[in-house]
Design a protein around this motif. Structure first.
Motif: not given
Length: 210
Positions: A65, A96, A103
């Motif tokens: 991420t 994100r 997102t």
């Protein structure tokens, strides 16, 4: 093992890496590593051309991420920002944002969801570029106005400086309300409204008092 990386970029003295990390953690992110570029403009440099930004392309893998305060930390060039986000999504990386909690995930195969996602990416990247261009135009107008007007017409000394002016314009572009901006900057709501209503005039006041 997947990891969560915060990418932070600071281009002015009033911005700090620590502030961006604190915001991310306050929003609930568990950050494994911070990668940051200092004193780098998002207007004149592509993400892949920055010393630390380049590392993201080497480190991020499927399942990771990438967290950014907002897409303008990646850059303020529409094409570069959209290309980078799509590149990471194709690699299986989730992107994100701290502000607005967006997102962007490349895993979806639903064409409607893909269209909505791509439209949001385009809108946010365009907003980042537009805000940068508006700030540049305001600065230019302020300089010209300062040159044209005698110093005896300085008027009232402004309660903000260049850093707070940039913060107001940035937060406004990100959709923050007047009261939220006022609390974050320590300025009055009336001052925030004046800046939002005429950024060029606000810049001109600072230039006259420079």
């Amino acid at each position: 093992m997947s990891q969560t990386i915060l990418y932070a970029r600071v281009s002015t003295a009033d911005q700090t890496i620590e502030h961006q990390l604190t915001q991310a953690e306050a929003a609930g992110f568990r950050i494994d590593e911070v990668i940051a570029d200092h004193g780098v403009s998002g207007v004149t440099s592509r993400l892949a051309d920055r010393p630390e930004g380049r590392r993201l392309f080497d480190k991020l893998r499927t399942g990771d991420t990438l967290v950014v305060r907002w897409v303008d930390r990646l850059g303020r060039d529409y094409r570069d920002v959209t290309d980078c986000i799509r590149h990471f999504m194709r690699r299986g990386v989730v992107v994100r944002t701290v502000i607005n909690g967006m997102t962007f995930n490349g895993a979806t195969t639903d064409p409607v969801q893909q269209a909505v996602r791509d439209a949001l990416i385009a809108f946010m990247a365009a907003t980042a570029q537009a805000q940068a261009e508006a700030t540049k135009a305001a600065q230019k107008a302020g300089i010209e106005a300062a040159k044209a007007e005698p110093r005896k017409y300085l008027g009232k000394k402004p309660s903000y400086d260049h850093a707070k002016l940039a913060q107001v314009l940035s937060m406004s572009a990100e959709g923050a309300g007047t009261s939220v901006i006022a609390r974050a900057t320590g300025l009055s709501r009336q001052t925030v409204l004046r800046i939002k209503g005429d950024p060029a005039a606000a810049e001109a006041v600072l230039e006259r008092w420079a």
